[in-house]
Enzyme design. Structure first.
Site, short mmCIF file in Angstrom:
data_model
loop_
_atom_site.label_atom_id
_atom_site.label_comp_id
_atom_site.label_asym_id
_atom_site.label_seq_id
_atom_site.Cartn_x
_atom_site.Cartn_y
_atom_site.Cartn_z
N GLU A 169 0.81 -1.29 0.12
CA GLU A 169 -0.15 -0.04 -0.03
C GLU A 169 0.85 1.24 0.04
O GLU A 169 1.72 1.40 1.08
CB GLU A 169 -0.84 -0.20 1.29
CG GLU A 169 -2.03 0.93 1.00
CD GLU A 169 -1.65 2.39 1.87
OE1 GLU A 169 -1.36 3.20 0.94
OE2 GLU A 169 -1.77 2.69 3.05
N CYS B 24 -1.87 8.93 3.27
CA CYS B 24 -1.87 8.50 1.98
C CYS B 24 -3.13 8.68 1.04
O CYS B 24 -3.13 8.85 -0.24
CB CYS B 24 -1.60 6.85 1.67
SG CYS B 24 0.01 6.79 2.34
#
Length: 466
Positions: free
Chosen positions: A226, A260
């Site tokens: 990720e 993020c």
């Protein structure tokens, strides 16, 4: 390793890295623990995971304060993060057995099924921006699946890393079920290459993801990544403009701009662009920057001096390239690593902010001519983690859902992770999924079983299909 308070720049505590002998001891303990842990019944694993969640709830104020002191997020958001970790523990305590139940493939005289079995010790390389959540969203499903966890946390949050290990220990997990490895990034390769480690998960930059993927590939080990994101937040004329503006400010400034899945690029239809910009800048101007321990603070410091310098450089270079700074655009002088909430517009393709992920409280504004142009701008990025669109037009919604190049699309809502729904990206934002059923299936052996016996049936009930 140093634990530095980002609000003051002061060193709080220092820690020695593990010696080679200490690292070997922990790897050996993980390998020795796995055979017994994998045989622990789901009911017992569930009891222990629920106990870990209960500890988090009981100690959320204390643990939240630790998060704030070590990485700078506001105290309210830190406490909320600990509570969210508890929700992940509860979710997998309640649902792991059903998610991992046998899937019956029998047909006619064929008796076959898929059984989900643990793999072994899994290495998690985790970032500093959500010091507890990033770890628990890996650890809860991995442990409930029967794996054991090894945590290499970011070097600037060693106290958080040790506190997480302590939570699992006090909840009653075996000593080798979850261990923190206080090692630097240069020694991650050594752990990945170790034959006792069977898989790796990393949350971090795309550069770190490339390195880990390369090393895991050389060792032929499963990896989930990720990575970064430059998420679009698209606003169309049919949207509730006030709600879009309000949510958009929150979506960009959450975690002091260090997320993020924060909304980073605001793509606004030309028909409402000027009104959106005026109201957005007005709200950004009203944000209160300061001590993250104070309840009135909206935006705290960046986590490190290096992070502050990088954001400062990206903004300065973007303005030099032709971007207009509508507000902010400067570091805040004094103690700590503070950067003013910033809004940039008219960003040319040559500017760093046009292509790079800006990991700080910096909003980027783009004007879209129409629906097609909005989709084009939204997808004009090497990343593909999250995406948000604000529209009440059903046809537009269908286009965005189908054509956004992202692992997630939220409609009239801010992108957020939730234990109940899968999380992950495409393009340079990585691959694999975390959370929900897809997340727990990443680190299991999906074994096909065929029995040549008409009376044979799967030993466990068929899994739910959601």
């Amino acid at each position: 390793m140093k634990s530095i308070n980002p609000a003051t720049g002061e060193v709080r505590r220092t820690f020695d890295e593990l010696s080679d002998a200490e690292l070997e001891q922990r790897l050996a303990r993980a390998a020795e623990t796995f055979p017994a842990w994998r045989r622990v019944p789901f009911a017992e694993r569930s009891r222990l995971m629920a106990a870990a969640g209960a500890l988090l709830v009981a100690e959320k104020e204390k643990l939240g304060r630790l998060l704030t002191l070590e990485m700078g997020k506001t105290l309210a958001s830190a406490v909320a993060e600990v509570e969210k970790c508890a929700s992940a523990c509860r979710y997998y305590a309640e649902h792991a057995e059903r998610h991992l139940a046998d899937v019956d493939l029998s047909s006619g005289d064929l008796r076959a099924w898929v059984r989900h079995l643990p793999l072994g010790p899994v290495l998690a390389v985790m970032p500093w921006n959500f010091p507890f959540w990033q770890v628990f969203r890996f650890a809860a499903p991995a442990l409930m699946a029967g794996n054991v966890g090894l945590l290499k946390h970011a070097s600037n949050v060693p106290e958080c890393a040790l506190a997480i290990e302590d939570v699992f220990r006090r909840a009653g997990f075996p000593a080798g079920a979850f261990q923190t490895l206080l090692i630097g990034s240069k020694r991650v390769s050594q752990v990945i290459a170790d034959g006792r480690v069977v898989a790796v998960t990393l949350t971090g930059s795309d550069a770190a993801g490339q390195q880990v993927a390369r090393e895991a590939g050389e060792a032929l080990k499963k990896v989930v990544l990720e990575l970064g994101g430059s998420d679009p937040f698209v606003v169309m004329p049919s949207a509730d403009l006030e709600q879009a503006v309000k949510t958009g400010v929150t979506a960009r400034m959450i975690n002091n701009g260090q997320s993020c899945i924060a909304a980073k690029r605001f793509v606004v239809h030309a028909a409402i662009y000027d009104r959106f910009v005026e109201r957005y800048v007005e709200r950004v101007k009203a944000l209160r920057v300061g001590d993250p321990l104070l309840p009135e603070t909206d935006v705290g410091p960046l986590s490190t001096e290096a992070g502050l310098r990088q954001v400062e450089q990206q903004v300065d270079d973007s303005v030099k390239a032709g971007a207009r700074c509508l507000w902010g655009g400067r570091r805040i002088e004094g103690r700590g690593f503070f950067y003013a909430p910033t809004v940039l517009a008219d960003i040319p393709p040559a500017a760093p902010a046009f292509r790079e992920e800006v990991f700080g409280p910096v909003a980027l504004l783009f004007r879209a001519r129409d629906l097609d142009d909005a989709i084009r701008i939204a997808n004009d990025t090497p990343y593909g983690l999250g995406s948000s669109v604000w529209t009440h037009d059903a046809a537009e919604r269908a286009r965005f859902v189908d054509e956004f190049e992202a692992g997630q699309t939220f409609v009239n809502a801010m992108v957020a992770s939730d234990p109940r729904i899968p999380f992950g990206g495409v393009k340079r934002s990585g691959f694999g999924r975390e959370l929900a059923r897809l997340g727990i299936l990443e680190f299991v052996n999906q074994k096909t079983v065929l029995v040549k016996d008409a009376a044979a049936q799967p030993a466990r009930p068929e899994a739910a299909t959601e």
